[in-house]
Design a protein around this motif. Structure first.
Motif, PDB file in Angstrom:
ATOM      1  N   PHE A 140      -2.289  -1.157   5.233  1.00 17.96           N
ATOM      2  CA  PHE A 140      -2.959  -0.288   4.752  1.00 17.96           C
ATOM      3  C   PHE A 140      -3.309   1.263   5.819  1.00 17.96           C
ATOM      4  O   PHE A 140      -2.777   2.320   5.141  1.00 17.96           O
ATOM      5  CB  PHE A 140      -4.524  -0.550   4.404  1.00 17.96           C
ATOM      6  CG  PHE A 140      -5.392   0.492   3.902  1.00 17.96           C
ATOM      7  CD1 PHE A 140      -5.241   1.049   2.595  1.00 17.96           C
ATOM      8  CD2 PHE A 140      -6.202   1.175   4.691  1.00 17.96           C
ATOM      9  CE1 PHE A 140      -6.118   1.995   2.057  1.00 17.96           C
ATOM     10  CE2 PHE A 140      -7.226   2.456   4.120  1.00 17.96           C
ATOM     11  CZ  PHE A 140      -7.066   2.639   2.674  1.00 17.96           C
ATOM     12  N   LEU A 141      -3.356   1.156   6.782  1.00 21.78           N
ATOM     13  CA  LEU A 141      -3.622   2.333   7.668  1.00 21.78           C
ATOM     14  C   LEU A 141      -2.143   3.063   7.666  1.00 21.78           C
ATOM     15  O   LEU A 141      -2.215   4.225   7.636  1.00 21.78           O
ATOM     16  CB  LEU A 141      -4.077   1.920   8.932  1.00 21.78           C
ATOM     17  CG  LEU A 141      -5.080   2.810   9.869  1.00 21.78           C
ATOM     18  CD1 LEU A 141      -6.169   3.236   8.906  1.00 21.78           C
ATOM     19  CD2 LEU A 141      -5.557   2.425  11.051  1.00 21.78           C
ATOM     20  N   PRO A 170     -13.015   1.007   4.953  1.00 18.10           N
ATOM     21  CA  PRO A 170     -13.009  -0.234   6.104  1.00 18.10           C
ATOM     22  C   PRO A 170     -12.858  -1.473   5.074  1.00 18.10           C
ATOM     23  O   PRO A 170     -12.161  -2.493   5.885  1.00 18.10           O
ATOM     24  CB  PRO A 170     -14.448  -0.092   6.983  1.00 18.10           C
ATOM     25  CG  PRO A 170     -14.708   1.206   6.798  1.00 18.10           C
ATOM     26  CD  PRO A 170     -14.444   1.486   5.233  1.00 18.10           C
ATOM     27  N   SER A 218      -2.335  -5.840   6.297  1.00 15.77           N
ATOM     28  CA  SER A 218      -1.830  -5.347   4.824  1.00 15.77           C
ATOM     29  C   SER A 218      -1.227  -4.128   5.097  1.00 15.77           C
ATOM     30  O   SER A 218      -0.451  -3.677   3.933  1.00 15.77           O
ATOM     31  CB  SER A 218      -3.243  -4.974   4.211  1.00 15.77           C
ATOM     32  OG  SER A 218      -3.906  -3.932   4.897  1.00 15.77           O
ATOM     33  N   TRP A 273     -15.304   1.307  12.577  1.00 11.89           N
ATOM     34  CA  TRP A 273     -13.907   1.384  12.020  1.00 11.89           C
ATOM     35  C   TRP A 273     -13.579   2.829  11.466  1.00 11.89           C
ATOM     36  O   TRP A 273     -12.648   3.176  11.931  1.00 11.89           O
ATOM     37  CB  TRP A 273     -14.046   0.675  10.378  1.00 11.89           C
ATOM     38  CG  TRP A 273     -12.576   0.449   9.896  1.00 11.89           C
ATOM     39  CD1 TRP A 273     -11.616  -0.507  10.072  1.00 11.89           C
ATOM     40  CD2 TRP A 273     -11.931   1.587   9.142  1.00 11.89           C
ATOM     41  NE1 TRP A 273     -10.488  -0.095   9.463  1.00 11.89           N
ATOM     42  CE2 TRP A 273     -10.534   1.152   8.865  1.00 11.89           C
ATOM     43  CE3 TRP A 273     -12.239   2.858   8.734  1.00 11.89           C
ATOM     44  CZ2 TRP A 273      -9.614   1.616   8.162  1.00 11.89           C
ATOM     45  CZ3 TRP A 273     -11.255   3.470   8.009  1.00 11.89           C
ATOM     46  CH2 TRP A 273      -9.846   2.979   7.494  1.00 11.89           C
ATOM     47  N   ASP A 295      -8.936  -2.218   4.539  1.00 12.06           N
ATOM     48  CA  ASP A 295      -7.913  -2.242   5.410  1.00 12.06           C
ATOM     49  C   ASP A 295      -8.074  -3.754   5.950  1.00 12.06           C
ATOM     50  O   ASP A 295      -8.594  -4.127   7.113  1.00 12.06           O
ATOM     51  CB  ASP A 295      -8.434  -1.309   6.735  1.00 12.06           C
ATOM     52  CG  ASP A 295      -7.272  -1.532   7.754  1.00 12.06           C
ATOM     53  OD1 ASP A 295      -6.241  -1.710   7.532  1.00 12.06           O
ATOM     54  OD2 ASP A 295      -7.798  -1.147   8.870  1.00 12.06           O
ATOM     55  N   THR A 296      -7.491  -4.754   5.201  1.00  8.50           N
ATOM     56  CA  THR A 296      -7.704  -6.140   5.460  1.00  8.50           C
ATOM     57  C   THR A 296      -6.508  -6.335   6.473  1.00  8.50           C
ATOM     58  O   THR A 296      -5.405  -5.506   6.668  1.00  8.50           O
ATOM     59  CB  THR A 296      -7.126  -6.988   4.325  1.00  8.50           C
ATOM     60  OG1 THR A 296      -6.129  -6.469   3.556  1.00  8.50           O
ATOM     61  CG2 THR A 296      -8.560  -6.736   3.281  1.00  8.50           C
ATOM     62  N   ASN A 335      -8.147   8.081  16.152  1.00  8.56           N
ATOM     63  CA  ASN A 335      -6.858   7.287  16.239  1.00  8.56           C
ATOM     64  C   ASN A 335      -5.921   7.800  17.006  1.00  8.56           C
ATOM     65  O   ASN A 335      -5.857   9.026  17.256  1.00  8.56           O
ATOM     66  CB  ASN A 335      -6.487   7.799  14.727  1.00  8.56           C
ATOM     67  CG  ASN A 335      -5.151   6.754  14.361  1.00  8.56           C
ATOM     68  OD1 ASN A 335      -3.984   7.192  14.894  1.00  8.56           O
ATOM     69  ND2 ASN A 335      -5.331   5.968  13.671  1.00  8.56           N
ATOM     70  N   LYS A 340     -10.635   3.942  13.915  1.00 10.50           N
ATOM     71  CA  LYS A 340      -9.219   4.146  13.049  1.00 10.50           C
ATOM     72  C   LYS A 340      -9.073   5.245  12.725  1.00 10.50           C
ATOM     73  O   LYS A 340      -7.741   5.699  12.324  1.00 10.50           O
ATOM     74  CB  LYS A 340      -9.261   3.014  11.736  1.00 10.50           C
ATOM     75  CG  LYS A 340      -9.756   1.581  11.982  1.00 10.50           C
ATOM     76  CD  LYS A 340      -8.509   0.985  12.884  1.00 10.50           C
ATOM     77  CE  LYS A 340      -8.744  -0.377  13.284  1.00 10.50           C
ATOM     78  NZ  LYS A 340      -7.875  -1.128  13.883  1.00 10.50           N
ATOM     79  N   TRP A 397       0.635  -1.254  -0.119  1.00 10.28           N
ATOM     80  CA  TRP A 397      -0.145   0.019  -0.106  1.00 10.28           C
ATOM     81  C   TRP A 397       0.802   1.308   0.065  1.00 10.28           C
ATOM     82  O   TRP A 397       0.436   2.239  -0.569  1.00 10.28           O
ATOM     83  CB  TRP A 397      -1.067  -0.066   1.125  1.00 10.28           C
ATOM     84  CG  TRP A 397      -2.170  -0.791   0.975  1.00 10.28           C
ATOM     85  CD1 TRP A 397      -2.312  -2.056   1.463  1.00 10.28           C
ATOM     86  CD2 TRP A 397      -3.282  -0.607   0.072  1.00 10.28           C
ATOM     87  NE1 TRP A 397      -3.626  -2.526   1.027  1.00 10.28           N
ATOM     88  CE2 TRP A 397      -3.943  -1.766   0.079  1.00 10.28           C
ATOM     89  CE3 TRP A 397      -3.447   0.485  -1.089  1.00 10.28           C
ATOM     90  CZ2 TRP A 397      -5.266  -1.899  -0.579  1.00 10.28           C
ATOM     91  CZ3 TRP A 397      -4.606   0.156  -1.852  1.00 10.28           C
ATOM     92  CH2 TRP A 397      -5.475  -0.839  -1.640  1.00 10.28           C
TER      93      TRP A 397
END
Length: 471
Positions: A121-122, A112, A119, A150, A115-116, A158, A154, A84
């Protein structure tokens, strides 16, 4: 723009376009409430970049899908990235091209889902925003998702690199009755306001559900068409709805099913006892996710402590499902048309109408002339179980007045007879005795067609009708 209502949200988006700094916007709300439609229509599909996450897909598939979106908007071909970090670097390259004098709208829908697990991603999103996008005043970065928990956990709450990075949030609520009326008018659906209220009691002002209604059918025929027909479009919506929002949604469904068995609500301990879920943080998380997603509410009774709070199922479609769809043994595609007037229908409609009123508190306050008065909202149940007194809506006002609201759903003007009058007086007396309040107690009737002004009407201080809820 083909947008009904949403005036406040549209004004907010207009201000974001005119902003002289980079903007990071989170749009969230219940599934089917119209989040994607609002953003697409407002910006007329004119995005510098637009991508939608895929449900139930792994990192590799998500990256490949993101790459297709990049190549759709880019003038150069981007290879499929392995991480990512690399994908967001490609997005940065794409957005760096062209003019920088006007806002470049970047819209990532259903974030959401992207964001596996493991991954990264975040972290990549954090690097993209903090390392580049936040310093570009032309960037309007909009993210969207139905998994409300989420978005809140997230992004909005956060505690890492994205802490306080969201510059604006839009929580999209279901339509009000007024917006539903405007929506039906655009559809050329002919319904009385009484029918619109009953429609709201089933679909809860969710635009997608309303959009499926056929103008050639009556309101009751539309309910049969959408929920009870052989190929009813929403017959299986219940499980699709929860599965799309929550991982391992079986436990979420256990909770809402338990709450459907006691409409006035259950304590956390009662929910655990019925569902057999663990008494720990996992159950707290389930309750919070359902609450944030608008399916349940937690409320405190008048004079009660927070730990005595009750949880209540408030999602209209879910309430209807448990009452009429889950165990429906009738193979009748005209079930709803034939069912109206049944005792079970009357019991459901009374409670569902209460929920309609609770979702239109601002309209009720407006009718009572207290829009500008600080007001706390409660329910109240007598601690004396033999007493049996209960008030579902208590408005405690800062001007030392308490409105004790009685909500009645009826097909005609409501008549207060001797028995009803005695019951109302009993509730007021019991409330005053048990709460020891010094506030003035006003009895307020909230009904469909108003209250008949007979010999017992004089004990009522104020009235609210269905027409007032449409303002």
């Amino acid at each position: 723009m083909n947008i009904t209502g949403r005036e406040q949200e549209q004004q907010m988006l207009k201000q974001l376009i005119e902003s002289d700094k980079a903007e990071f916007v989170a749009v969230y709300g219940r599934r089917r409430v119209g989040k994607t439609f609002l953003i697409r229509e407002f910006f007329n599909q004119k995005f510098a970049f637009y991508h939608t996450g895929l449900a139930n897909s792994g990192m590799e598939t998500q990256l490949h899908s993101f790459n297709l979106s990049l190549n759709h908007y880019g003038k150069v071909h981007y290879p499929v990235a392995n991480t990512w970090i690399d994908s967001f670097e490609q997005l940065r390259h794409l957005l760096s091209r062209g003019r920088k004098t006007s806002k470049k709208v970047v819209f990532i829908d259903e974030m959401p889902w992207i964001d596996t697990s493991r991954s990264g991603f975040l972290a990549a999103l954090e690097h993209f925003w903090n390392g580049w996008a936040s310093g570009k005043k032309e960037i309007l970065f909009i993210v969207c998702g139905s998994a409300t928990s989420w978005i809140i956990d997230k992004l909005l709450n956060n505690r890492g690199g994205l802490h306080n990075r969201v510059t604006q949030q839009i929580y999209l609520r279901p339509f009000t009755l007024s917006e539903c009326e405007a929506f039906h008018r655009r559809q050329q659906l002919v319904m009385s306001r009484h029918e619109m209220v009953e429609n709201y009691m089933i679909f809860g002002g969710i635009p997608f559900y309303l959009s499926l209604m056929q103008k050639s059918l009556s309101m009751t025929q539309n309910i049969d068409y959408l929920l009870f027909g052989d190929n009813a479009l929403l017959k299986n919506e219940f499980y699709n709805l929860y599965a799309s929002l929550f991982k391992k949604s079986e436990n979420h469904i256990k909770i809402v099913e338990a709450l459907s068995s006691k409409l006035k609500g259950l304590t956390r301990e009662e929910i655990i006892s019925i569902t057999k879920l663990h008494d720990g943080g996992s159950t707290n998380r389930l309750l919070k996710e359902l609450e944030l997603s608008g399916f349940i509410r937690r409320y405190k009774g008048y004079g009660k402590k927070i730990r005595q709070s009750l949880y209540q199922l408030i999602d209209f479609y879910s309430l209807f499902y448990f009452n009429f769809l889950k165990n429906n043994a009738f193979d009748d595609e005209h079930y709803w048309t034939n069912f109206i007037g049944d005792a079970r229908h009357r019991a459901w409609s009374g409670y569902a109408f209460e929920q309609v009123c609770l979702s239109h508190l601002s309209q009720i306050k407006q009718k009572l002339g207290i829009s500008g008065v600080l007001t706390k909202t409660y329910s109240w149940i007598s601690s004396d179980k033999e007493n049996g007194a209960q008030i579902d809506l208590v408005l405690e006002r800062n001007d030392r007045v308490i409105n004790l609201c009685e909500m009645k759903y009826a097909g005609k003007e409501f008549v207060i007879d001797k028995k009803t009058d005695e019951n109302l007086r009993h509730k007021r007396a019991a409330f005053k005795e048990e709460t020891k309040t010094n506030h003035a107690l006003h009895l307020t009737m909230i009904t469909t067609y108003g209250v008949k002004h007979n010999q017992y009407w004089g004990s009522i201080q104020s009235e609210v009708t269905v027409n007032d809820l449409f303002k």
